[in-house]
Design a protein around this motif. Structure first.
Motif, PDB file in Angstrom:
ATOM      1  N   GLN A  89      -3.339 -43.082  77.321  1.00 35.69           N
ATOM      2  CA  GLN A  89      -4.588 -43.137  78.077  1.00 35.69           C
ATOM      3  C   GLN A  89      -5.771 -42.748  77.201  1.00 35.69           C
ATOM      4  O   GLN A  89      -6.842 -43.370  77.272  1.00 35.69           O
ATOM      5  CB  GLN A  89      -4.505 -42.211  79.289  1.00 35.69           C
ATOM      6  CG  GLN A  89      -3.558 -42.700  80.370  1.00 35.69           C
ATOM      7  CD  GLN A  89      -3.486 -41.744  81.537  1.00 35.69           C
ATOM      8  OE1 GLN A  89      -4.101 -40.682  81.529  1.00 35.69           O
ATOM      9  NE2 GLN A  89      -2.726 -42.107  82.561  1.00 35.69           N
ATOM     10  N   LYS A  93      -8.784 -45.150  76.349  1.00 36.70           N
ATOM     11  CA  LYS A  93     -10.174 -44.784  76.615  1.00 36.70           C
ATOM     12  C   LYS A  93     -11.010 -44.866  75.350  1.00 36.70           C
ATOM     13  O   LYS A  93     -12.168 -45.305  75.378  1.00 36.70           O
ATOM     14  CB  LYS A  93     -10.242 -43.374  77.200  1.00 36.70           C
ATOM     15  CG  LYS A  93      -9.738 -43.276  78.633  1.00 36.70           C
ATOM     16  CD  LYS A  93      -9.855 -41.855  79.155  1.00 36.70           C
ATOM     17  CE  LYS A  93      -9.373 -41.763  80.601  1.00 36.70           C
ATOM     18  NZ  LYS A  93      -9.466 -40.367  81.118  1.00 36.70           N
ATOM     19  N   GLN A  97     -14.116 -47.198  74.915  1.00 37.87           N
ATOM     20  CA  GLN A  97     -15.412 -46.659  74.527  1.00 37.87           C
ATOM     21  C   GLN A  97     -15.930 -47.343  73.273  1.00 37.87           C
ATOM     22  O   GLN A  97     -17.125 -47.645  73.152  1.00 37.87           O
ATOM     23  CB  GLN A  97     -15.295 -45.148  74.293  1.00 37.87           C
ATOM     24  CG  GLN A  97     -16.624 -44.456  73.985  1.00 37.87           C
ATOM     25  CD  GLN A  97     -17.609 -44.561  75.131  1.00 37.87           C
ATOM     26  OE1 GLN A  97     -17.245 -44.405  76.287  1.00 37.87           O
ATOM     27  NE2 GLN A  97     -18.873 -44.824  74.813  1.00 37.87           N
TER      28      GLN A  97
END
Length: 241
Positions: A89, A93, A97
Motif C-alpha cells: 500500500q 501510494k 503520488q
C-alpha cells in the motif's frame, strides 16, 4: 470387699477375666486392621483420582500449548501478511503520488507553453496555505506563470489582502505585511514562472475568510489581475477558488 475377699474372687474369676481381656484385645486388633484397610482404600482411591486429574490436567495443558503454538504461528503469519500489505500500500501510494506530481508538473508546464495566453500574459497558477514552522503560524505559496510567446520578463507588484472578521466586524489585513515583506519584496519579475512564499501568523482575535490576490502587471498598458481564494477550514492545503 476387703483384700482377702478380692483375692478369692479373682481366683474364682481369672478365666473369665482372661477371656474378657482377650476378647477386648482381639476387638482392638480387628479394629486396627479394619481401620488401616479402610485408610489404605481411601488413600488408594484419592491417589487414583489425583492421578486421573493429573492426566487430564496434562492433556489440557498439552492441548493448550498446541493451541498457543498454532496461535503464535497464525499471529506471525498475519503480521507478515499485514506488513507485506502495508509495504504494498505504501509503495502504491508512493507511485500514485509520483504519478500525480508528474501530471501536475506536466500540466504546469503546459500552461506556461499554452498557445492561448491570457491578455496580460501573466497567470495566477495556484495558491496554498499550510502549517508554518512555529505553532500557530501559517505558510503561503503563490505560483505565477507567464504565457507570453515572446517570453519577455513579466514585471509588476503583488498585493495579498486577507479579509475576515474581528470583534464582530469586517476587517482586512495585509498578508504580505504580516509575513514581513517590505515594499520592494512585493515586486515580481520573471520570464517563465515565479514562486512566492512566506510565513505569517494571524492577529489575535482575527477570523480569516478569504484571500484576495492582486497583480498589477507593468507594460505599455498596465493591467490588473485579481483572484480570490477561500481560507481553508480545518485542514491546510491548497485553497480552491
Amino acid at each position: 470387699m476387703n483384700q482377702v475377699q478380692l483375692l478369692f474372687w479373682l481366683r474364682s474369676r481369672w478365666r473369665q477375666l482372661l477371656l474378657t481381656l482377650g476378647l477386648i484385645g482381639l476387638a482392638w486388633w480387628a479394629g486396627q486392621i479394619f481401620g488401616n484397610y479402610y485408610y489404605l482404600e481411601q488413600v488408594n482411591l484419592l491417589s487414583s483420582r489425583l492421578e486421573e486429574s493429573q492426566q487430564r490436567s496434562n492433556k489440557v495443558t498439552a492441548e493448550l500449548n498446541e493451541q498457543l503454538k498454532q496461535n503464535d504461528y497464525l499471529t506471525a503469519e498475519l503480521a507478515v501478511e499485514k506488513s507485506a500489505s502495508q509495504l504494498l500500500q505504501k509503495d502504491l501510494k508512493a507511485q500514485q503520488q509520483k504519478l500525480f506530481d508528474t501530471r501536475k508538473e506536466l500540466a504546469f508546464y503546459q500552461r506556461i507553453m499554452s498557445s492561448e495566453p491570457q491578455a496580460s500574459g501573466v497567470l495566477i497558477d495556484s495558491f496554498s496555505i499550510s502549517k508554518g514552522a512555529a505553532p500557530g503560524n501559517y505558510r503561503f505559496n503563490l505560483v505565477l506563470i507567464q504565457q507570453d510567446q515572446q517570453r519577455k520578463f513579466a514585471k509588476g507588484t503583488l498585493e495579498l489582502t486577507l479579509s475576515g472578521w474581528q470583534q464582530d466586524q469586517k476587517a482586512n489585513q495585509d498578508l504580505l505585511k504580516l509575513a514581513g515583506f517590505s515594499k520592494s519584496d512585493k515586486a515580481f519579475s520573471f520570464k517563465y514562472f515565479q514562486i512566492i512564499e512566506g510565513e505569517f501568523s494571524l492577529p489575535e482575535g482575527f477570523a480569516a475568510e478569504k484571500i484576495e490576490v492582486q497583480l498589477k502587471v507593468a507594460g505599455n498598458r498596465s493591467s490588473r489581475i485579481e483572484k480570490s481564494f477561500f481560507w481553508p477550514n480545518g485542514q491546510s492545503g491548497e485553497i480552491l477558488e
